[in-house]
Design a protein around this motif. Structure first.
Motif, PDB file in Angstrom:
ATOM      1  N   VAL A 136       0.858  -1.188   0.000  1.00 38.93           N
ATOM      2  CA  VAL A 136       0.000   0.000   0.000  1.00 38.93           C
ATOM      3  C   VAL A 136       0.891   1.233   0.000  1.00 38.93           C
ATOM      4  O   VAL A 136       1.660   1.448   0.939  1.00 38.93           O
ATOM      5  N   GLY A 137       0.811   2.040  -1.079  1.00 37.02           N
ATOM      6  CA  GLY A 137       1.558   3.289  -1.112  1.00 37.02           C
ATOM      7  C   GLY A 137       2.598   3.353  -2.208  1.00 37.02           C
ATOM      8  O   GLY A 137       2.459   2.756  -3.276  1.00 37.02           O
ATOM      9  N   LYS A 138       3.663   4.072  -1.932  1.00 33.93           N
ATOM     10  CA  LYS A 138       4.686   4.377  -2.927  1.00 33.93           C
ATOM     11  C   LYS A 138       5.508   3.140  -3.297  1.00 33.93           C
ATOM     12  O   LYS A 138       5.894   2.354  -2.436  1.00 33.93           O
ATOM     13  N   TRP A 139       5.823   3.024  -4.599  1.00 34.06           N
ATOM     14  CA  TRP A 139       6.665   1.947  -5.125  1.00 34.06           C
ATOM     15  C   TRP A 139       7.916   2.535  -5.773  1.00 34.06           C
ATOM     16  O   TRP A 139       9.014   2.360  -5.303  1.00 34.06           O
ATOM     17  N   HIS A 140       7.754   3.232  -6.919  1.00 36.14           N
ATOM     18  CA  HIS A 140       8.831   3.994  -7.562  1.00 36.14           C
ATOM     19  C   HIS A 140      10.020   3.123  -7.956  1.00 36.14           C
ATOM     20  O   HIS A 140      11.179   3.522  -7.802  1.00 36.14           O
ATOM     21  N   LEU A 141       9.698   1.934  -8.499  1.00 35.04           N
ATOM     22  CA  LEU A 141      10.760   1.012  -8.903  1.00 35.04           C
ATOM     23  C   LEU A 141      10.586   0.543 -10.345  1.00 35.04           C
ATOM     24  O   LEU A 141      10.879  -0.607 -10.665  1.00 35.04           O
ATOM     25  N   GLY A 142      10.135   1.451 -11.192  1.00 36.48           N
ATOM     26  CA  GLY A 142      10.017   1.125 -12.609  1.00 36.48           C
ATOM     27  C   GLY A 142       8.829   1.823 -13.232  1.00 36.48           C
ATOM     28  O   GLY A 142       7.750   1.875 -12.642  1.00 36.48           O
ATOM     29  N   ASP A 143       9.037   2.361 -14.432  1.00 33.00           N
ATOM     30  CA  ASP A 143       7.962   3.086 -15.114  1.00 33.00           C
ATOM     31  C   ASP A 143       6.887   2.156 -15.661  1.00 33.00           C
ATOM     32  O   ASP A 143       5.700   2.486 -15.650  1.00 33.00           O
ATOM     33  N   GLU A 144       7.295   0.991 -16.145  1.00 39.51           N
ATOM     34  CA  GLU A 144       6.341   0.080 -16.772  1.00 39.51           C
ATOM     35  C   GLU A 144       5.606  -0.744 -15.716  1.00 39.51           C
ATOM     36  O   GLU A 144       6.179  -1.147 -14.712  1.00 39.51           O
ATOM     37  N   GLU A 145       4.338  -1.036 -15.989  1.00 37.14           N
ATOM     38  CA  GLU A 145       3.501  -1.754 -15.030  1.00 37.14           C
ATOM     39  C   GLU A 145       4.053  -3.137 -14.696  1.00 37.14           C
ATOM     40  O   GLU A 145       3.833  -3.652 -13.593  1.00 37.14           O
ATOM     41  N   LYS A 146       4.787  -3.728 -15.616  1.00 37.96           N
ATOM     42  CA  LYS A 146       5.318  -5.069 -15.349  1.00 37.96           C
ATOM     43  C   LYS A 146       6.299  -5.090 -14.185  1.00 37.96           C
ATOM     44  O   LYS A 146       6.600  -6.148 -13.642  1.00 37.96           O
ATOM     45  N   TYR A 147       6.793  -3.914 -13.789  1.00 33.52           N
ATOM     46  CA  TYR A 147       7.722  -3.830 -12.658  1.00 33.52           C
ATOM     47  C   TYR A 147       7.037  -3.425 -11.353  1.00 33.52           C
ATOM     48  O   TYR A 147       7.696  -3.230 -10.340  1.00 33.52           O
ATOM     49  N   TRP A 148       5.737  -3.298 -11.368  1.00 31.25           N
ATOM     50  CA  TRP A 148       5.011  -2.813 -10.194  1.00 31.25           C
ATOM     51  C   TRP A 148       4.749  -3.951  -9.206  1.00 31.25           C
ATOM     52  O   TRP A 148       4.959  -5.133  -9.525  1.00 31.25           O
ATOM     53  N   PRO A 149       4.289  -3.641  -7.992  1.00 29.62           N
ATOM     54  CA  PRO A 149       4.184  -4.651  -6.926  1.00 29.62           C
ATOM     55  C   PRO A 149       3.404  -5.909  -7.289  1.00 29.62           C
ATOM     56  O   PRO A 149       3.775  -7.012  -6.881  1.00 29.62           O
ATOM     57  N   GLN A 150       2.302  -5.763  -8.040  1.00 27.89           N
ATOM     58  CA  GLN A 150       1.482  -6.937  -8.365  1.00 27.89           C
ATOM     59  C   GLN A 150       2.229  -7.942  -9.225  1.00 27.89           C
ATOM     60  O   GLN A 150       1.818  -9.104  -9.331  1.00 27.89           O
ATOM     61  N   ASN A 151       3.335  -7.518  -9.823  1.00 26.61           N
ATOM     62  CA  ASN A 151       4.177  -8.421 -10.614  1.00 26.61           C
ATOM     63  C   ASN A 151       5.504  -8.724  -9.930  1.00 26.61           C
ATOM     64  O   ASN A 151       6.417  -9.274 -10.548  1.00 26.61           O
ATOM     65  N   GLN A 152       5.600  -8.326  -8.658  1.00 23.87           N
ATOM     66  CA  GLN A 152       6.828  -8.554  -7.878  1.00 23.87           C
ATOM     67  C   GLN A 152       6.531  -9.304  -6.584  1.00 23.87           C
ATOM     68  O   GLN A 152       7.245  -9.164  -5.594  1.00 23.87           O
ATOM     69  N   GLY A 153       5.447 -10.097  -6.592  1.00 23.64           N
ATOM     70  CA  GLY A 153       5.157 -10.959  -5.455  1.00 23.64           C
ATOM     71  C   GLY A 153       4.057 -10.510  -4.530  1.00 23.64           C
ATOM     72  O   GLY A 153       3.716 -11.228  -3.578  1.00 23.64           O
ATOM     73  N   PHE A 154       3.464  -9.362  -4.771  1.00 20.53           N
ATOM     74  CA  PHE A 154       2.400  -8.879  -3.887  1.00 20.53           C
ATOM     75  C   PHE A 154       1.029  -9.303  -4.402  1.00 20.53           C
ATOM     76  O   PHE A 154       0.700  -9.097  -5.575  1.00 20.53           O
ATOM     77  N   ASP A 155       0.223  -9.881  -3.506  1.00 23.69           N
ATOM     78  CA  ASP A 155      -1.134 -10.283  -3.859  1.00 23.69           C
ATOM     79  C   ASP A 155      -2.016  -9.070  -4.121  1.00 23.69           C
ATOM     80  O   ASP A 155      -2.940  -9.124  -4.934  1.00 23.69           O
ATOM     81  N   VAL A 156      -1.725  -7.999  -3.411  1.00 28.64           N
ATOM     82  CA  VAL A 156      -2.513  -6.761  -3.540  1.00 28.64           C
ATOM     83  C   VAL A 156      -1.551  -5.593  -3.706  1.00 28.64           C
ATOM     84  O   VAL A 156      -0.556  -5.489  -2.996  1.00 28.64           O
ATOM     85  N   ASN A 157      -1.862  -4.720  -4.660  1.00 27.42           N
ATOM     86  CA  ASN A 157      -1.114  -3.477  -4.832  1.00 27.42           C
ATOM     87  C   ASN A 157      -2.087  -2.319  -4.849  1.00 27.42           C
ATOM     88  O   ASN A 157      -2.947  -2.224  -5.735  1.00 27.42           O
ATOM     89  N   ILE A 158      -1.951  -1.451  -3.877  1.00 24.26           N
ATOM     90  CA  ILE A 158      -2.785  -0.251  -3.811  1.00 24.26           C
ATOM     91  C   ILE A 158      -1.875   0.968  -3.877  1.00 24.26           C
ATOM     92  O   ILE A 158      -1.041   1.178  -2.997  1.00 24.26           O
ATOM     93  N   ALA A 159      -1.977   1.721  -4.959  1.00 22.99           N
ATOM     94  CA  ALA A 159      -1.277   2.997  -5.152  1.00 22.99           C
ATOM     95  C   ALA A 159       0.199   2.859  -5.477  1.00 22.99           C
ATOM     96  O   ALA A 159       0.910   3.854  -5.548  1.00 22.99           O
ATOM     97  N   GLY A 160       0.689   1.638  -5.704  1.00 23.19           N
ATOM     98  CA  GLY A 160       2.082   1.460  -6.071  1.00 23.19           C
ATOM     99  C   GLY A 160       2.262   1.540  -7.577  1.00 23.19           C
ATOM    100  O   GLY A 160       1.703   0.730  -8.329  1.00 23.19           O
ATOM    101  N   ASN A 161       3.055   2.512  -8.036  1.00 18.90           N
ATOM    102  CA  ASN A 161       3.193   2.751  -9.472  1.00 18.90           C
ATOM    103  C   ASN A 161       4.568   3.371  -9.741  1.00 18.90           C
ATOM    104  O   ASN A 161       5.493   3.208  -8.973  1.00 18.90           O
ATOM    105  N   PHE A 162       4.679   4.098 -10.855  1.00 21.12           N
ATOM    106  CA  PHE A 162       5.975   4.665 -11.244  1.00 21.12           C
ATOM    107  C   PHE A 162       6.284   5.980 -10.553  1.00 21.12           C
ATOM    108  O   PHE A 162       7.421   6.458 -10.591  1.00 21.12           O
ATOM    109  N   LYS A 163       5.311   6.588  -9.915  1.00 25.67           N
ATOM    110  CA  LYS A 163       5.515   7.924  -9.363  1.00 25.67           C
ATOM    111  C   LYS A 163       6.246   7.906  -8.025  1.00 25.67           C
ATOM    112  O   LYS A 163       6.058   7.013  -7.204  1.00 25.67           O
ATOM    113  N   GLY A 164       7.049   8.955  -7.838  1.00 29.44           N
ATOM    114  CA  GLY A 164       7.740   9.122  -6.572  1.00 29.44           C
ATOM    115  C   GLY A 164       7.010  10.021  -5.612  1.00 29.44           C
ATOM    116  O   GLY A 164       7.329  10.072  -4.427  1.00 29.44           O
TER     117      GLY A 164
END
Length: 468
Positions: A136-164
Motif C-alpha cells: 500500500v503506497g509508494k513503489w517507484h521502482l520502474g515506469d512500466e507496469e510489469k515492474y510494479w508490486p502486483q508483478n513482484q510478489g504482492f497479492d494486492v497493490n494499492i497505489a504502487g506505481n511509477f511515481k515518486g
C-alpha cells in the motif's frame, strides 16, 4: 474403495489443519516505510517541535541509534528493502529516472531504472512460506507496469506505481484528492492521501484470510514534497513556533502528524483484531530529511548528500510481549538488514548474494557484526558522484570527480565538521581499500569522463540541485 476414499479425506483434512497450524504460528509482519523522513523528525530521536506519540511508542520495543538507509535517495533504498541487496549490486543507484546532467564533468553509468523481475523480492519469498502479501503506497521502482508490486510478489497493490510523489498538476491536487495516481481510485474531493492509504491498509487487515499470516508494506508517500498538510494541523503548529527552534515548518509538521495518526490507527486495528501480540512491526524511512524543509542537525546536510544527514535514519522494531522493552541499540544497521530480519523471522530462504544481516541476534543476544557498511552514488543530485564506507567509528567519503577523500570520526565529530584525511593517511588507505574491493565484489558501476563537459554550466550555482 469407500474406506480408501474416506482415509484420503482424513489425510487431506489432517494436512490442511497442520498447514493452518504452521501458518498461524508465523508472525504477521508490518513495515511502515516513510518517505523523506529524517531521524530528527521524530520526538523519540530528539525533535521538540514535531509531535509523533504513536511512532515514539514503537520505541517501547527497540530503537536503533546507528541505523542507515541504503542510499541517500529513495528508489535504491526501496530496491534494497525488497531484495536485501546493496543498490550497487542491483545497479539501481539513483531515484528513477534520475537527474539529467548532460554538461557535468562525469557521465553517469548506464544504470538500471527498475527492479529487475529476475530478483526475488521479499514478497515472493514470503508467499512461498504461506504469507498473504500486500503493498500500500509508494513503489517507484520502474515506469512500466510489469515492474510494479502486483508483478513482484504482492497479492494486492494499492497505489504502487511509477511515481515518486503525488505531484500537483492539472490532474492532481497532490495529497488531496483527486490524486491522479495509478492503482488507486480518487476519493471524494479533498480526501487526504495519507488517510486514504491508512484506510486501505486497515481494510486489508480486517478482511484478511483467517489462519494465514500476512505481510503489509505500508509505504506512505508522505512526507515527500509537495509539502501539503491539513489546514487545522498547520494552524496548530503555527501556534507552536518558537524563534530558536531549528525545525520551523508548520506544514511539514502537519504532514508528520498525519503519518503518526496513521501508525496509531493501524496499531489500534491490530489490537482490536487481537493481532498485536503476533505481529512483528518495523518503522523505517528511505533517506534523510530534505533541507531546508526540515533539519537533520546535528547531522550534516540531508537527503541527496553523502553526509550523515542523507542516510542516518530512524529504525524502530516492535513486537508486543516478545521484544525487550525500550531497548536502545547502537549497533550499526542498514536497510538490507530489515529484509534479512524478516526472512529469518518467517523461516524463508534467502537468495544468493544477499547483503543484509538478521537483526534478531542483535536484539536478543546483543550480537555485534564486525562489518563495514557501504554507499555508492555515481550520480548528480544535491551532491556530486561519490562513494562512502562506515567501519566502526570511522567514515570515509570519496568524491569521483577528482577522487579526493574526506575522513571523519563519527564518535567525536557527529556533524562531520573536521576532515581528517590528511592527518590519518593510514585510515584513509585502509577504508579506501575496503571500498575498492567491495566495488569489485558487487560489480559497482562507475561514472566516466564526459566528453560533453561544459564547465560554465556544470559549475553554475544550483546546477546539481533538484528534487525527485
Amino acid at each position: 474403495m469407500k474406506k480408501i476414499f474416506g482415509f484420503l479425506l482424513l489425510l487431506i483434512a489432517f494436512f490442511s489443519a497442520f498447514g493452518q497450524t504452521l501458518n498461524s504460528s508465523k508472525p504477521n509482519i508490518v513495515v511502515f516505510f516513510i518517505d523523506d523522513m529524517g531521524r530528527q523528525d521524530l520526538s523519540t530521536y530528539g525533535s521538540d517541535f514535531y509531535k509523533t506519540p504513536a511512532i515514539d511508542k514503537l520505541a517501547d520495543g527497540v530503537k536503533f541509534t546507528n541505523a542507515y538507509s541504503a542510499c541517500t535517495v529513495c528508489s535504491p533504498t526501496r530496491a534494497a528493502l525488497m531484495t536485501g541487496k546493496y543498490p550497487a549490486r542491483l545497479h539501481v543507484t539513483d531515484w528513477i529516472k534520475g537527474k539529467n546532467m548532460p554538461w557535468a564533468k562525469l557521465a553517469v553509468p548506464d544504470w538500471t531504472m527498475h527492479l529487475d523481475l529476475k530478483e526475488k523480492t521479499i514478497a515472493e519469498s514470503l508467499k512461498e512460506v504461506g504469507y498473504k502479501t500486500w503493498h500500500v503506497g509508494k513503489w517507484h521502482l520502474g515506469d512500466e507496469e510489469k515492474y510494479w508490486p502486483q508483478n513482484q510478489g504482492f497479492d494486492v497493490n494499492i497505489a504502487g506505481n511509477f511515481k515518486g510523489s503525488p505531484i500537483k498538476n492539472d490532474k492532481s491536487n497532490g495529497y488531496f484528492s483527486p490524486y491522479g495516481l495509478e492503482m488507486i481510485e480518487d476519493g471524494p474531493t479533498g480526501e487526504y492521501l495519507t488517510d486514504r492509504l491508512t484506510n486501505e491498509a486497515i481494510n486489508l487487515i480486517k478482511k484478511r484470510p483467517k489462519n494465514q499470516p500476512f505481510f503489509l508494506n505500508l509505504a506512505h508517500y508522505a512526507v515527500h514534497t509537495p509539502i501539503q498538510g491539513k489546514e487545522e494541523k498547520i494552524k496548530k503548529y503555527q501556534a507552536l513556533l518558537k524563534g530558536a527552534n531549528p525545525q520551523k515548518n508548520p506544514e511539514y509538521a502537519a504532514m508528520i502528524e498525519s503519518v503518526d495518526e496513521s501508525i496509531a490507527r493501524v496499531m489500534k486495528t491490530l489490537e482490536e483484531e487481537k493481532l498485536l501480540e503476533n505481529t512483528f512491526i518495523v518503522f523505517a524511512t528511505d533517506n534523510g530529511a530534505l533541507a531546508p524543509i526540515s533539519t537533520s542537525k546535528p547531522f550534516k546536510e540531508g537527503k541527496g548528500w553523502a553526509y550523515e544527514g542523507g542516510t542516518r535514519t530512524p529504525l524502530l522494531i516492535y513486537w508486543k510481549g516478545k521484544i525487550e522493552s525500550k531497548k536502545v541499540i547502537d549497533e550499526p544497521a542498514i536497510t538490507m538488514d530489515i529484509y534479512s530480519t524478516i526472512m529469518s523471522l518467517a523461516g524463508a530462504k534467502e537468495p544468493e548474494n544477499v547483503d543484509g544481516k538478521s537483526l534478531l541476534p542483535v536484539i536478543t543476544e546483543n550480537k555485534q557484526y564486525d562489518r563495514p557498511l557501504f554507499w555508492h552514488y555515481p550520480h548528480y543530485h544535491l551532491d556530486k558522484p561519490h562513494g562512502s564506507v562506515r567501519y566502526g567509528d570511522w567514515k570515509l567519503i570519496q568524491y569521483f570527480e577528482d577522487m579526493h577523500y574526506e575522513l571523519y570520526n563519527l564518535k567525536t565529530d557527529i556533524g562531520e565538521t573536521r576532515n581528517l584525511s590528511k592527518e590519518q593517511p593510514e585510515k584513509v588507505n585502509e577504508l579506501g581499500m575496503l571500498m575498492i574491493n567491495w566495488r569489485k565484489e558487487v560489480n559497482a558501476q562507475m561514472p566516466s569522463i564526459n566528453s560533453n563537459y561544459i564547465p560554465e554550466k556544470a559549475n553554475k550555482k544550483g546546477a546539481y540541485s533538484g528534487i525527485e
